[in-house]
Design a protein around this motif. Structure first.
Motif, mmCIF file in Angstrom:
data_model
loop_
_atom_site.group_PDB
_atom_site.id
_atom_site.type_symbol
_atom_site.label_atom_id
_atom_site.label_comp_id
_atom_site.label_asym_id
_atom_site.label_seq_id
_atom_site.Cartn_x
_atom_site.Cartn_y
_atom_site.Cartn_z
ATOM 1 N N THR A 205 83.003 32.229 56.056
ATOM 2 C CA THR A 205 81.399 32.397 55.171
ATOM 3 C C THR A 205 82.030 32.711 53.235
ATOM 4 O O THR A 205 82.472 32.504 53.290
ATOM 5 C CB THR A 205 80.927 33.627 56.144
ATOM 6 O OG1 THR A 205 81.873 34.957 55.411
ATOM 7 C CG2 THR A 205 80.435 33.362 57.220
ATOM 8 N N ASP A 206 80.798 32.259 52.813
ATOM 9 C CA ASP A 206 80.942 32.331 51.481
ATOM 10 C C ASP A 206 79.588 33.820 50.857
ATOM 11 O O ASP A 206 79.935 34.684 52.065
ATOM 12 C CB ASP A 206 79.969 31.144 51.110
ATOM 13 C CG ASP A 206 78.501 31.158 51.114
ATOM 14 O OD1 ASP A 206 77.690 32.144 51.688
ATOM 15 O OD2 ASP A 206 77.774 30.228 50.777
ATOM 16 N N GLU A 207 80.047 35.040 49.990
ATOM 17 C CA GLU A 207 79.753 35.858 49.705
ATOM 18 C C GLU A 207 78.212 36.023 50.290
ATOM 19 O O GLU A 207 77.719 37.227 51.029
ATOM 20 C CB GLU A 207 79.640 36.377 48.519
ATOM 21 C CG GLU A 207 78.585 35.079 47.238
ATOM 22 C CD GLU A 207 79.482 33.954 47.208
ATOM 23 O OE1 GLU A 207 78.800 33.194 45.873
ATOM 24 O OE2 GLU A 207 80.453 33.357 47.827
ATOM 25 N N ASP A 208 77.496 34.999 50.824
ATOM 26 C CA ASP A 208 75.542 35.559 50.913
ATOM 27 C C ASP A 208 75.919 35.719 52.746
ATOM 28 O O ASP A 208 74.916 35.423 53.650
ATOM 29 C CB ASP A 208 75.276 34.257 50.854
ATOM 30 C CG ASP A 208 74.674 34.535 49.756
ATOM 31 O OD1 ASP A 208 74.454 35.710 48.585
ATOM 32 O OD2 ASP A 208 74.426 33.298 48.929
ATOM 33 N N ASN B 19 89.995 33.820 57.832
ATOM 34 C CA ASN B 19 89.590 35.818 57.843
ATOM 35 C C ASN B 19 89.149 35.774 59.097
ATOM 36 O O ASN B 19 89.943 35.166 60.763
ATOM 37 C CB ASN B 19 88.200 35.569 57.773
ATOM 38 C CG ASN B 19 87.005 35.109 57.908
ATOM 39 O OD1 ASN B 19 86.688 35.064 58.765
ATOM 40 N ND2 ASN B 19 86.642 33.562 58.296
#
Lengths: 354, 401
Positions: free
Chosen positions: B172-175, B190
């Motif tokens: 995922t990205d930071e959001d 991850n």
């Protein structure tokens, strides 16, 4: 067994039951670790194929109505017949009898519990050409304060009385099978005199051919707190557990969706009847636990009956006690009764340590 | 006006890795935790979350599962009464005008039931799997989905790094937007694993299912096809972080472990929570009788049992008889099992209705491969003496009574 309707009479409130029926009817009294008294008789009716049951409700009728609800578990949630809560006085329910298509009535009272199939009793009624079959047992102890007694006279029941008249008197189970018209007559009279159907029967006994039927199965007479204690404790015998619970048919109660009981370590539970939803630590011996009971470590419970959702703290000692629902016993408390006089602790009471 | 959300529960899994436990029944119908079946947890989560319309997709050995679910009244998800359009509906593959087909994949099974879903005209569809043990309020997932404006939201959980190669890993990205769906990666970036729980905007999912069905190279699977396709097309797919207990009971070892997990003293997964009740079949059985010489510690025991022996760190289903001198350690005993005197059971799973004869020892430590011992349903287990004089046991299938 066809053509028989069931009548469960939950109006009589034995004075000896004291605080056990403070906020409930006798039929709604918790019994046998996971049941209410009504479950055994209602299950007998259901097991015998009775599809139409009327319950005469007395004081605190909410307790039994909330338990039995529409009778779904006993197969009584039906579009035809089913379960009827008869909340008005006896006589005002004649319509219900007239509307019912069954020709016979099985009548039973809530403070005497048993589990059986009534089919042999119906056969017996036909065989003896009786008007009324009155079930009895040789179970005399503990004696009831009040009860329907009779004398055996050439195979017939005579000298019916609501108390023991002589040494020859026999205890009935106050469970009767009869033609519906006869039960109708008893109800009709009860209205005028304000008496229950058994008291009317005692008065009108000359009119009917009453034949005693010796019942040999399980029965418990629960008319006092001491009798309640003793009858529940007697279920701790493995033999009786097998006979009563593992025979054909089963005693039915409402579902409660509790988790299986969790035994923590260290715990030591012996000679005890336990149902689901309990979380147990400590030592528990010769006792009966209802659902959702929690016992913490270091506590010792012996010869006691612990009803639903009681919470027992740490290092508590309970001996010969009956704890009603939702009792809380704080850590370190000690309550010790005797076999003859178990200590009764009422619903929602908090027992503090001294 | 349609419903806001309906659930589609995938209950068709064969569960072949559960071996003998799924010999006769679909994996979601496998008994678990002393009185439940695996599917009870998902169905109870639905009812407790207020998701009252549930389609259950069955395929493999559906009979036991169908009769178990019935009209759903055990979970208060009845299809009867006056709740129009609510409750549980069983959706096996069926014959249509153009012929009937087995469900070829998780996405295909939903595709074949587009009509059923359209009939409810929902805004969102919750896709669930019937073989996980967990407690989750789907309302939280739906709220997150709505707030983020996603077209699909996938519930994820952190798994141990060494196990990432068993799961679909979400990068995922930071959001929290999913940028890559990494199915069973050798080297994970991850440790956020998909729990197989998705919420979709029905309109989007409907289109994707139709397109996927036309794709001959697709295996019609949510994890392998639908989700990666959506990411590829730049549709907004979000991850929803779930914190709590979640266990895939796909193998004998994980099934056994999940049962043992329930015995921990302050286990976070609370079967006793009155605000989140896990409902199951209503066994009409008496209270259990604990005999005068019984000893029990750290166990979960259901009603209808007679315990006269020793039980430690074990899960015991209803109507089990454990006779004097018998000793049960770290085991799962399914309903209607009779364990005769002086039997020793250690790290084993005993199938429903089995009888273990006097003096038998069933123990993982005596197995050359050191495996959890599984006794099939309705076995008769007796002692045998091997040619080298050592003692073992033999399982004979009991005839149907």
């Amino acid at each position: 067994m066809k053509n028989v309707m069931g009548i469960y009479d939950d109006c009589y409130r034995p004075p000896g039951l004291g605080d056990l029926i403070k906020q409930r009817s006798p039929g709604a009294v918790p019994f046998g670790s996971k049941y209410r008294m009504v479950d055994l008789v209602l299950s007998s009716m259901s097991f015998s194929g009775i599809k139409n049951v009327g319950i005469f409700t007395g004081e605190y009728s909410g307790s039994i109505i909330n338990h039995v609800k529409a009778g779904k578990e006993w197969g009584l949630l039906r579009s035809k017949d089913g379960l009827f809560m008869l909340t008005s006085p006896y006589r005002e329910n004649l319509d219900y009898l007239d509307r019912s298509s069954e020709e016979y009535v099985l009548y039973s009272r809530s403070h005497i519990v048993y589990f059986t199939d009534y089919t042999p009793i119906k056969h017996f009624l036909h065989e003896k050409e009786a008007d009324i079959v009155l079930a009895y047992t040789h179970h005399f102890e503990p004696p009831l304060e009040n009860g329907l007694y009779f004398t055996m006279d050439e195979g017939k029941a005579t000298s019916l009385s609501m108390k023991k008249e002589s040494e020859q008197s026999l205890r009935s189970m106050e469970m009767l099978m009869m033609k519906k018209e006869i039960f109708r007559e008893l109800l009709e009279e009860s209205g005028i005199l304000g008496e229950n159907p058994l008291e009317v029967l005692v008065k009108k006994q000359e009119k009917y051919k009453i034949v005693p039927y010796l019942y040999k199965g399980y029965v418990a007479y629960v008319d006092s707190i001491a009798a309640y204690y003793e009858e529940n404790m007697s279920l701790l015998e493995e033999r009786l557990w097998e006979d009563l619970f593992k025979g054909p048919g089963s005693i039915i109660t409402i579902r409660n969706d509790e988790a299986p009981t969790k035994y923590l370590s260290p715990s030591n539970v012996r000679n005890t009847l336990v149902t689901e939803g309990c979380i147990l630590k400590g030592e528990i011996e010769n006792s009966m636990l209802f659902r959702g009971v929690k016992v913490k470590s270091g506590s010792k419970i012996r010869n006691s009956i612990i009803m639903q959702k009681a919470e027992i703290g740490r290092n508590v000692v309970l001996e010969y006690c009956i704890l009603d629902k939702d009792v809380k016993v704080e850590s370190g408390a000690k309550v010790i009764g005797t076999p003859e006089e178990p200590i009764f602790i009422g619903k929602k009471v908090v027992v503090e340590a001294e | 006006m349609g419903k806001e959300i309906i659930a589609m529960l995938l209950a068709g899994g064969q569960g072949t890795r559960l071996g003998l436990l799924t010999d006769e029944i679909a994996k979601p119908a496998v008994l678990f935790g002393g009185k439940y079946r695996i599917i009870d947890f998902t169905l109870s989560n639905c009812a407790n979350s207020g998701v009252t319309t549930v389609g259950v997709l069955t395929q493999y050995r559906p009979l036991a599962l169908n009769s178990y679910i019935g009209i759903g009244s055990s979970w208060d998800l009845d299809t009867s009464m006056d709740k129009v359009g609510e409750g549980v509906t069983i959706l096996p593959p069926y014959i249509k005008k153009e012929g009937g087909f087995w469900y070829t994949g998780t996405a295909n099974s939903i595709y074949q039931n587009i009509e059923y879903i359209d009939g409810h005209d929902p805004e969102y569809v919750l896709v669930l799997s019937g073989d996980h043990i967990y407690k989750m309020n789907y309302q939280g997932l739906l709220d997150h989905h709505k707030q983020s404006g996603a077209e699909a939201t996938i519930s994820v959980i952190r798994v141990p790094w060494e196990e990432t190669n068993r799961f679909g890993i979400m990068n995922t990205d930071e959001d929290g937007r999913v940028v890559e769906f990494d199915e069973k990666p050798e080297k994970a970036k991850n440790n956020q694993a998909s729990m197989g729980i998705y919420v979709f905007n029905w309109k989007t999912l409907r289109e994707e299912l139709i397109k996927d069905e036309e794709d001959e190279n697709s295996s019609h699977d949510f994890g392998k096809n639908i989700i990666p396709k959506m990411i590829e097309k730049d549709k907004k797919v979000m991850a929803y972080n779930f914190k709590g207990y979640w266990k895939d009971v796909g193998t004998v070892d994980s099934y056994w472990e999940a049962n043992m997990d329930l015995l921990a003293k302050d286990f976070i997964f609370d079967l006793f929570d009155r605000k989140w009740v896990f409902r199951s079949e209503n066994y009409k059985v008496p209270p259990k009788f604990i005999g005068p010489e019984a000893s029990i510690s750290s166990a979960l025991i259901s009603d209808g049992c007679k315990i006269l022996g020793h039980v430690e760190e074990s899960v015991i289903f209803p109507k089990v008889v454990i006779k004097k001198g018998a000793s049960i350690l770290q085991s799962v005993i399914m309903p209607n099992v009779v364990i005769e005197e002086n039997v020793r059971i250690d790290k084993a799973i005993i199938g429903e209705g089995s009888i273990i004869e006097k003096g038998v020892t069933i123990s993982r430590s005596e197995d050359p491969e050191n495996k959890i011992q599984v006794i099939p349903h309705r076995s008769f287990v007796k002692k045998v003496v091997n040619t080298d004089g050592s003692e073992g046991y033999e399982c004979i299938r009991r005839e149907e009574e």
